[in-house]
Design a protein around this motif. Structure first.
Motif, PDB file in Angstrom:
ATOM      1  N   SER A  93       0.841  -1.196   0.000  1.00 20.16           N
ATOM      2  CA  SER A  93       0.000   0.000   0.000  1.00 20.16           C
ATOM      3  C   SER A  93       0.877   1.247   0.000  1.00 20.16           C
ATOM      4  CB  SER A  93      -0.904  -0.006   1.236  1.00 20.16           C
ATOM      5  OG  SER A  93      -1.614   1.206   1.363  1.00 20.16           O
ATOM      6  N   GLY A  94       0.619   2.161  -0.949  1.00 13.37           N
ATOM      7  CA  GLY A  94       1.392   3.386  -1.037  1.00 13.37           C
ATOM      8  C   GLY A  94       2.621   3.316  -1.917  1.00 13.37           C
ATOM      9  N   ASP A  95       3.009   2.115  -2.379  1.00 11.68           N
ATOM     10  CA  ASP A  95       4.192   1.977  -3.226  1.00 11.68           C
ATOM     11  C   ASP A  95       3.972   2.642  -4.585  1.00 11.68           C
ATOM     12  OD1 ASP A  95       5.768   0.673  -1.437  1.00 11.68           O
ATOM     13  OD2 ASP A  95       5.450  -1.335  -2.255  1.00 11.68           O
ATOM     14  N   ASP A  96       5.000   3.293  -5.069  1.00 13.92           N
ATOM     15  CA  ASP A  96       4.996   3.919  -6.389  1.00 13.92           C
ATOM     16  C   ASP A  96       6.206   3.380  -7.144  1.00 13.92           C
ATOM     17  OD1 ASP A  96       4.731   5.542  -8.608  1.00 13.92           O
ATOM     18  OD2 ASP A  96       5.580   7.313  -7.651  1.00 13.92           O
ATOM     19  N   VAL A  97       6.019   2.294  -7.880  1.00 16.43           N
ATOM     20  CA  VAL A  97       7.107   1.643  -8.601  1.00 16.43           C
ATOM     21  C   VAL A  97       7.237   2.267  -9.981  1.00 16.43           C
ATOM     22  CG1 VAL A  97       7.935  -0.517  -9.587  1.00 16.43           C
ATOM     23  CG2 VAL A  97       6.828  -0.508  -7.338  1.00 16.43           C
ATOM     24  N   ARG A  98       8.443   2.720 -10.321  1.00 18.81           N
ATOM     25  CA  ARG A  98       8.690   3.325 -11.622  1.00 18.81           C
ATOM     26  C   ARG A  98       9.881   2.636 -12.287  1.00 18.81           C
ATOM     27  NH1 ARG A  98      10.035   8.821  -9.570  1.00 18.81           N
ATOM     28  NH2 ARG A  98      10.215   7.650  -7.617  1.00 18.81           N
ATOM     29  N   ILE A  99       9.698   2.282 -13.545  1.00 18.84           N
ATOM     30  CA  ILE A  99      10.737   1.603 -14.322  1.00 18.84           C
ATOM     31  C   ILE A  99      10.968   2.402 -15.595  1.00 18.84           C
ATOM     32  CG2 ILE A  99      11.490  -0.573 -15.331  1.00 18.84           C
ATOM     33  CD1 ILE A  99       9.202  -1.909 -13.697  1.00 18.84           C
ATOM     34  N   GLU A 100      12.195   2.867 -15.799  1.00 15.93           N
ATOM     35  CA  GLU A 100      12.549   3.646 -16.973  1.00 15.93           C
ATOM     36  C   GLU A 100      13.532   2.843 -17.829  1.00 15.93           C
ATOM     37  OE1 GLU A 100      14.081   7.330 -15.526  1.00 15.93           O
ATOM     38  OE2 GLU A 100      12.200   7.902 -14.518  1.00 15.93           O
ATOM     39  N   VAL A 101      13.185   2.670 -19.099  1.00 15.95           N
ATOM     40  CA  VAL A 101      13.968   1.836 -20.001  1.00 15.95           C
ATOM     41  C   VAL A 101      14.326   2.630 -21.246  1.00 15.95           C
ATOM     42  CG1 VAL A 101      14.003  -0.285 -21.373  1.00 15.95           C
ATOM     43  CG2 VAL A 101      12.815  -0.240 -19.164  1.00 15.95           C
ATOM     44  N   ASP A 102      15.581   2.522 -21.690  1.00 17.29           N
ATOM     45  CA  ASP A 102      16.047   3.206 -22.899  1.00 17.29           C
ATOM     46  C   ASP A 102      16.873   2.229 -23.723  1.00 17.29           C
ATOM     47  OD1 ASP A 102      16.807   4.971 -24.847  1.00 17.29           O
ATOM     48  OD2 ASP A 102      17.909   6.328 -23.530  1.00 17.29           O
ATOM     49  N   VAL A 103      16.382   1.934 -24.933  1.00 16.07           N
ATOM     50  CA  VAL A 103      17.093   1.051 -25.850  1.00 16.07           C
ATOM     51  C   VAL A 103      17.644   1.918 -26.975  1.00 16.07           C
ATOM     52  CG1 VAL A 103      16.990  -1.047 -27.229  1.00 16.07           C
ATOM     53  CG2 VAL A 103      15.443  -0.758 -25.283  1.00 16.07           C
ATOM     54  N   ALA A 104      18.965   2.023 -27.065  1.00  8.81           N
ATOM     55  CA  ALA A 104      19.595   2.915 -28.026  1.00  8.81           C
ATOM     56  C   ALA A 104      19.400   2.393 -29.453  1.00  8.81           C
ATOM     57  CB  ALA A 104      21.083   3.057 -27.712  1.00  8.81           C
ATOM     58  N   PRO A 105      19.559   3.248 -30.462  1.00 10.71           N
ATOM     59  CA  PRO A 105      19.389   2.815 -31.857  1.00 10.71           C
ATOM     60  C   PRO A 105      20.210   1.582 -32.195  1.00 10.71           C
ATOM     61  CG  PRO A 105      19.566   5.200 -31.755  1.00 10.71           C
ATOM     62  CD  PRO A 105      19.840   4.701 -30.368  1.00 10.71           C
TER      63      PRO A 105
END
Length: 284
Positions: free
Chosen positions: A50-62
């Motif tokens: 409860s209350g968790d804010d999970v963030r996943i940022e992904v970057d795949v280069a050209p």
């Protein structure tokens, strides 16, 4: 406050560079070549509270490829404060991101939101699978909303918002007693399903949607645990076709772990992982 999990991959002449920053989740390299990598996502703490804010940022280069495997499912546990799970992915020109999701279980007594934002550039492609289960054993499940906003260099490719709150899904013609949903989304190209979608005894069955622009969605809705016979098969087939050409010849013969296999009991040291790699740094 826990920061976002960040994961990026850059294609090089000899060995791809994978940059990892741990948040609620951490990444372990399972396989790697000059063009990209396969990584497993593991929780660094109990999720999803409860209350968790999970963030996943992904970057795949050209020109790179990245194959993400969730090693376990996720349970959104009951609690007074809403929880959230957000994915923000950028895929460069001639790059490919594939993401095999595990079941996301929504417990009674919780309101949770899943948000996915995707940016495709050039001829970039993405393939994702999302499994939703409303309620743990003996439960009906709490309130869930999901959103997907995918764009490319031209504009929107797919925009979707699903309100699966208890009051909404009990309305006529929505979900009724159906508790499971499996969705495979391909953007950047329009693959055909490896079999014929058909209705069965566990629900309406699979439905194949071909998007107006380059893209396709295969979705199954049913009761109880996942019993669809096509979504897992389609994800594996589409994944092999999508990654083909992005991986070095030495890895093309290596078989991708199927949905029937498990990571439990695998060696403690992941293939391609190195003991001197830093959690927040470059792996070469």
């Amino acid at each position: 406050m826990t920061g976002p999990t960040r994961l990026s991959v850059v294609r090089t002449g000899s060995r791809s560079r994978v940059h990892r920053t741990a948040g609620h989740l951490t990444a372990r390299i399972m396989e790697q070549d000059a063009h990209g990598a396969r990584v497993g996502l593991l929780a660094t703490q109990a999720l999803l509270l409860s209350g968790d804010d999970v963030r996943i940022e992904v970057d795949v280069a050209p020109g790179a490829w990245l194959d993400i495997v969730e090693t376990t499912g996720t349970v959104a546990y009951e609690g007074d404060a809403p929880s959230s799970w957000a994915i923000d992915a950028t895929v460069g020109d001639e790059a490919i991101l594939t993401w095999a999701g595990k079941p996301f279980v929504v417990s009674d007594g919780i309101a949770t939101h899943r948000d996915t934002r995707i940016r495709l550039h050039g001829t970039g492609r993405i393939l994702m699978q999302e499994k939703i289960v409303l309620g743990r054993a003996g439960q009906t499940g709490g309130d869930l909303t999901t959103s997907l906003n995918a764009t490319d260099d031209t504009g929107p490719v797919q925009v979707e918002h699903l309100d699966l709150a208890r009051q909404t899904r009990s309305m006529p013609g929505i979900l009724g007693n159906l508790r499971s949903m499996d969705t495979v989304t391909a953007l950047g190209w329009s693959p055909e399903p490896p079999g014929e979608p058909e209705a069965g005894t566990t629900g309406p069955g699979e439905t194949y949607f071909r998007l107006d622009r380059a893209g396709a969605v295969l979705r199954w809705i049913g009761i109880g645990r996942f019993r669809d016979r096509l979504c897992d098969l389609a994800f594996d087939a589409w994944c092999e076709k999508a990654i083909h050409g992005h991986r070095s010849r030495s890895h093309l013969a290596a078989r991708r772990p199927g949905h029937a296999e498990t990571l439990i009991g695998a060696p403690r040291r992941w293939a391609g992982d190195r003991s001197h790699d830093r959690e927040d740094g470059w792996s070469r």
